[in-house]
Design an enzyme around this catalytic site. Structure first.
Site, PDB file in Angstrom:
ATOM      1  N   HIS A 173     -21.332 -37.915 -17.207  1.00  0.00           N
ATOM      2  CA  HIS A 173     -20.396 -38.493 -17.807  1.00  0.00           C
ATOM      3  C   HIS A 173     -21.147 -38.398 -19.382  1.00  0.00           C
ATOM      4  CE1 HIS A 173     -20.334 -40.104 -13.753  1.00  0.00           C
ATOM      5  NE2 HIS A 173     -21.060 -40.040 -13.467  1.00  0.00           N
ATOM      6  N   CYS A 215     -18.046 -33.293 -18.764  1.00  0.00           N
ATOM      7  CA  CYS A 215     -16.574 -32.921 -18.023  1.00  0.00           C
ATOM      8  C   CYS A 215     -15.678 -34.002 -19.186  1.00  0.00           C
ATOM      9  CB  CYS A 215     -16.088 -34.252 -17.622  1.00  0.00           C
ATOM     10  SG  CYS A 215     -14.687 -34.730 -16.623  1.00  0.00           S
ATOM     11  N   GLU A 218     -21.385 -43.592 -18.943  1.00  0.00           N
ATOM     12  CA  GLU A 218     -20.305 -42.790 -19.683  1.00  0.00           C
ATOM     13  C   GLU A 218     -20.269 -43.846 -21.134  1.00  0.00           C
ATOM     14  OE1 GLU A 218     -15.974 -41.732 -17.848  1.00  0.00           O
ATOM     15  OE2 GLU A 218     -15.142 -42.979 -19.679  1.00  0.00           O
ATOM     16  N   CYS A 268      -8.789 -40.970 -17.136  1.00  0.00           N
ATOM     17  CA  CYS A 268      -8.822 -39.158 -16.976  1.00  0.00           C
ATOM     18  C   CYS A 268      -7.393 -39.145 -16.064  1.00  0.00           C
ATOM     19  CB  CYS A 268      -9.558 -38.475 -16.303  1.00  0.00           C
ATOM     20  SG  CYS A 268     -10.093 -39.103 -15.233  1.00  0.00           S
TER      21      CYS A 268
HETATM   22  S1  SF4 Z   1     -12.351 -35.783 -14.383  1.00  0.00           S
HETATM   23 FE1  SF4 Z   1     -12.162 -37.950 -14.862  1.00  0.00          FE
HETATM   24  S2  SF4 Z   1     -13.916 -39.025 -13.673  1.00  0.00           S
HETATM   25 FE2  SF4 Z   1     -13.919 -37.027 -13.206  1.00  0.00          FE
HETATM   26  S3  SF4 Z   1     -16.004 -36.561 -15.104  1.00  0.00           S
HETATM   27 FE3  SF4 Z   1     -14.093 -35.632 -15.624  1.00  0.00          FE
HETATM   28  S4  SF4 Z   1     -13.484 -38.372 -16.677  1.00  0.00           S
HETATM   29 FE4  SF4 Z   1     -15.021 -38.263 -15.377  1.00  0.00          FE
END
Ligand code: SF4
Length: 297
Positions: free
Chosen positions: A73, A95, A125, A190
């Site tokens: 996050h 991420c 996040e 996302c």
């Molecule tokens: S893919 Fe999307 S939901 Fe998963 S950690 Fe990354 S930003 Fe968050």
């Protein structure tokens, strides 16, 4: 009765990569994760069993390891510096799609826009996105739009797990409420979240019962259940296979399965096979499980 699994469901690549990294690091030495790595009780338990310590914040007196991990996050840069100043070795599992939000906010601020995040102010996040900003606004829903009064330039991003329909409606409302303001919007929901939202909508139109799998504290799992409620499809939110009973499926012909981005694939498999073993299931007519998502970024 037949069973169909949503085309996209379960742990996203961002969370999966972070879990794999945590288990890898824990195997080599001791590790403390700062904040909830994933909102799922089974995964948290598995990490704990593998010796991973989890604390709420970097200032916690309970940290007993040299290695600390920033979760998928993300976190503000200042947190990383504070951790390094304290002598910790920082392992960053942020991420790439969360870092994209940080970048979008930085660009908007450079352009003179007041940064606005559509999301939950208390979510890790969002705390990471706004943590180093001096002036910003977090908006949960339309009741908080008044906070933007008097802002001539408004730059909006959103938490990666928001529903894009909801976000778009809110942005339109901000534009119509403040027509004199310049409003710039960056869609930062996302792709894995969008894929799951599209897949649950498609499947909810086909089935007469949906089983939504995920932690009761997982907000994106709750949103998947909400989509079913909005479409008028009966849905059960369960955390584990042991919660299923034959009565839940009584009188239903077509059951759908979906799961939030924090739900481990092992838990989905357990629930899937438990439903397949319910009385009256036509196994030949059931779909299989989709392939697991890979990190393409
Ligand atoms: S893919 Fe999307 S939901 Fe998963 S950690 Fe990354 S930003 Fe968050």
């Amino acid at each position: 009765m037949r069973v169909t699994v949503a085309k996209a469901l379960g742990t996203c690549f961002g969370v999966q990569d972070a879990i794999d990294l945590a288990l890898d690091e824990a195997y080599r030495g001791e590790l403390t994760v700062i904040g909830q790595l994933v909102h799922n009780p089974q995964t948290v338990e598995r990490l704990r069993q593998n010796g991973v310590q989890i604390v709420d914040q970097i200032d916690s007196q309970d940290i007993r390891t040299r290695n600390v991990m920033i979760t998928a996050h993300g976190a503000p840069e200042s947190l990383r510096h504070r951790a390094e100043d304290k002598g910790f070795r920082v392992i960053d599992a942020s991420c790439p799609l969360v870092l994209r939000v940080h970048k979008a906010v930085a660009e908007l601020v450079r352009g003179g826009f007041h940064p606005v995040v559509i999301g939950q102010a208390e979510h890790v996040e969002v705390k990471g996105i706004v943590g180093d900003l001096k002036d910003y606004t977090v908006i949960r829903d339309e009741s908080e739009i008044h906070k933007l009064k008097g802002r001539p330039k408004i730059g909006i991003v959103c938490q990666t797990t928001q529903q894009i329909d909801f976000v778009s409606r809110l942005v339109d409302l901000i534009r119509s409420t403040y027509p004199a303001s310049q409003v710039e919007f960056r869609d930062t929901v996302c792709k894995p979240t969008k894929d799951r939202q599209v897949a649950v909508r498609e499947l909810a139109r086909e089935v007469d019962l949906m089983v939504v799998i995920g932690g009761y504290n997982s907000s994106n799992t709750k949103k998947l259940k909400l989509v079913c409620d909005e479409l008028g499809v009966k849905a059960f939110h369960v955390e584990r296979a042991s919660q299923l009973t034959p009565e839940m499926f009584h009188g239903h012909e077509h059951v759908g399965i979906t799961a939030g981005t924090s739900t481990p694939h092992e838990v989905i498999e357990e629930v899937y096979y438990a439903i397949l073993n319910m009385p009256g299931v036509d196994k030949e007519a059931c779909s299989g499980l989709p392939e697991r998502e890979k990190n393409l970024y």
